[in-house]
Design a protein around this motif. Structure first.
Motif, short mmCIF file in Angstrom:
data_model
loop_
_atom_site.label_atom_id
_atom_site.label_comp_id
_atom_site.label_asym_id
_atom_site.label_seq_id
_atom_site.Cartn_x
_atom_site.Cartn_y
_atom_site.Cartn_z
N SER A 1 43.91 55.64 14.46
CA SER A 1 42.71 56.34 14.89
C SER A 1 42.51 57.60 14.05
CB SER A 1 42.81 56.72 16.37
OG SER A 1 41.80 57.64 16.73
N ILE A 2 41.32 57.76 13.49
CA ILE A 2 41.02 58.96 12.72
C ILE A 2 40.89 60.17 13.64
CG2 ILE A 2 39.30 60.06 11.23
CD1 ILE A 2 38.77 57.33 10.02
N SER A 3 40.24 60.00 14.78
CA SER A 3 40.09 61.13 15.71
C SER A 3 41.44 61.59 16.24
CB SER A 3 39.16 60.75 16.87
OG SER A 3 39.67 59.62 17.57
N GLN A 4 42.35 60.63 16.53
CA GLN A 4 43.68 60.99 16.99
C GLN A 4 44.46 61.70 15.89
OE1 GLN A 4 44.97 60.85 19.96
NE2 GLN A 4 47.04 61.51 19.40
N ALA A 5 44.33 61.22 14.67
CA ALA A 5 45.00 61.86 13.54
C ALA A 5 44.51 63.30 13.38
CB ALA A 5 44.77 61.07 12.26
N ALA A 6 43.20 63.50 13.54
CA ALA A 6 42.64 64.85 13.42
C ALA A 6 43.22 65.78 14.48
CB ALA A 6 41.12 64.80 13.53
N ARG A 7 43.32 65.28 15.72
CA ARG A 7 43.87 66.11 16.79
C ARG A 7 45.33 66.45 16.53
NH1 ARG A 7 40.60 62.66 19.99
NH2 ARG A 7 42.34 61.22 20.31
N GLU A 8 46.10 65.50 16.05
CA GLU A 8 47.52 65.73 15.82
C GLU A 8 47.76 66.70 14.66
OE1 GLU A 8 49.14 61.86 15.24
OE2 GLU A 8 49.13 61.34 17.37
N VAL A 9 46.92 66.65 13.64
CA VAL A 9 47.07 67.54 12.51
C VAL A 9 46.48 68.92 12.82
CG1 VAL A 9 46.45 67.89 10.07
CG2 VAL A 9 47.13 65.63 10.87
N GLY A 10 45.56 68.97 13.80
CA GLY A 10 44.96 70.24 14.18
C GLY A 10 43.73 70.60 13.39
N ILE A 11 42.95 69.58 13.00
CA ILE A 11 41.72 69.82 12.26
C ILE A 11 40.58 69.07 12.95
CG2 ILE A 11 42.90 70.15 10.06
CD1 ILE A 11 42.21 67.28 9.34
N SER A 12 39.36 69.29 12.49
CA SER A 12 38.22 68.61 13.07
C SER A 12 38.13 67.17 12.57
CB SER A 12 36.93 69.36 12.71
OG SER A 12 36.67 69.27 11.31
N LEU B 1 47.46 64.27 2.98
CA LEU B 1 48.42 63.17 3.13
C LEU B 1 48.90 63.04 4.57
CD1 LEU B 1 50.55 63.49 -0.12
CD2 LEU B 1 49.00 61.64 0.49
N GLU B 2 49.01 64.15 5.27
CA GLU B 2 49.43 64.10 6.67
C GLU B 2 48.39 63.39 7.53
OE1 GLU B 2 51.96 64.44 9.82
OE2 GLU B 2 52.32 64.71 7.68
N VAL B 3 47.12 63.58 7.23
CA VAL B 3 46.07 62.85 7.94
C VAL B 3 46.25 61.35 7.75
CG1 VAL B 3 43.59 62.37 8.03
CG2 VAL B 3 44.40 64.73 7.84
N LEU B 4 46.47 60.94 6.50
CA LEU B 4 46.68 59.53 6.21
C LEU B 4 47.91 59.00 6.93
CD1 LEU B 4 45.61 57.14 4.51
CD2 LEU B 4 47.17 57.86 2.69
N ARG B 5 48.96 59.80 6.96
CA ARG B 5 50.20 59.38 7.63
C ARG B 5 49.97 59.18 9.13
NH1 ARG B 5 54.66 60.10 5.02
NH2 ARG B 5 53.82 61.92 3.91
N ARG B 6 49.22 60.08 9.74
CA ARG B 6 48.96 59.98 11.19
C ARG B 6 48.07 58.77 11.51
NH1 ARG B 6 51.70 63.97 14.46
NH2 ARG B 6 52.39 65.55 12.96
N ILE B 7 47.13 58.48 10.62
CA ILE B 7 46.30 57.29 10.82
C ILE B 7 47.15 56.03 10.79
CG2 ILE B 7 44.46 55.89 9.80
CD1 ILE B 7 43.14 58.47 8.86
N SER B 8 48.14 56.00 9.91
CA SER B 8 49.00 54.82 9.82
C SER B 8 49.78 54.59 11.10
CB SER B 8 49.98 54.98 8.64
OG SER B 8 50.97 55.96 8.92
#
Length: 267
Positions: A40-51, A29-36
């Motif tokens: 950007s999916i890549s930016q969301a991944a970096r912010e959450v700390g995953i690939s 859910l945090e990935v989805l929140r960051r995308i919103s």
């Protein structure tokens, strides 16, 4: 705009609760929140700390569980494309926030009666897996630099240790780390019970306990073991099983059969 992945028209927004039931306790859910926020999916991944791959796994899982597209992606263009969540994606985030607030309120009301934040851990998990035990992560080991699997060492309350084999992306999404409390799950049909300590092969692990119940069957016996630290573990043995109630027996299962779940208030 292109919606990905594409799902059957038979699914719909009424199944959003499936995504909430499975994802509220990890980073999906945090990935989805960051995308919103970032688009950007890549930016969301970096912010959450995953690939980036793990971020897409998160979106794919949420989409499959909810039955409706949650993210729209723009392909190409001078900016290289972007992503935005759909109306159903925004609805899912609102529902998740309200559920979290409601759970916090319930736990707070009962705190004075001696309940802790861990009270009810695992009660939100609805599954056919009969074997469910609290455990703590004692280690996360990569098999090799390019290997997609990792081995997660888990310690039960009685000191027994098990090893679960999961994907690297799943370990990242769950935020697994040493001393993290988790819920360990396993299908009873994946457990073989023996009256003698078996020779373990690669990718196998075991538990020991005393026989609590034996349900005789036509071809196999269902055996329930009482573990030394509390809790039970259920498996099957070739009929007739030789142990009696109170005698020690051993449960054997593959590391790949052990599933790890999180309680949202323990992460």
């Amino acid at each position: 705009m292109k919606r990905v992945p594409t799902l059957s028209a038979a699914t719909g927004p009424d199944t959003l609760h499936q995504a909430l039931g499975h994802a509220i306790s990890d980073k999906r859910l945090e990935v989805l929140r960051r995308i919103s926020v970032s688009g950007s999916i890549s930016q969301a991944a970096r912010e959450v700390g995953i690939s980036y791959k793990a971020a897409w796994q998160a979106i794919d899982t949420l989409t499959s569980l909810s039955g409706t597209p949650l993210v729209e992606r723009t392909v190409g263009g001078s900016g290289g494309g972007g992503a935005r969540i759909t109306e159903e994606g925004r609805r899912l985030l609102v529902l998740a926030d309200e559920l979290a607030q409601a759970r916090d309120a319930v736990l707070a009301r009962h705190a004075g009666a001696g309940a802790s934040a861990s009270t009810g851990a695992g009660l939100g998990v609805q599954t056919s897996m009969r074997n469910q035990l609290p455990a703590r992560v004692s280690g996360v080991q990569s098999l090799a630099q390019e290997d997609p699997l990792v081995l997660v060492r888990l310690c039960l309350e009685d000191g027994q240790e098990l090893t679960s084999s999961i994907t690297r992306e799943s370990a990242d999404l769950l935020g697994l780390r040493v001393d993290l409390p988790v819920l360990l799950l396993c299908k009873a049909t994946a457990v073989e019970v023996a009256d003698q300590m078996p020779d373990l092969s690669a990718g196998q692990c075991h538990l020991s306990g005393k026989v609590l119940r034996i349900a005789r069957g036509a071809k196999r016996d269902e055996v329930t073991l009482a573990l030394d630290g509390g809790g039970t573990w259920v498996g099957f043995a070739a009929r007739p099983f030789g142990c009696r109630r109170g005698q020690r027996a051993f449960a054997l299962m593959a590391s790949s059969a052990l599933v790890i779940a999180l309680d949202p208030h323990q992460s």
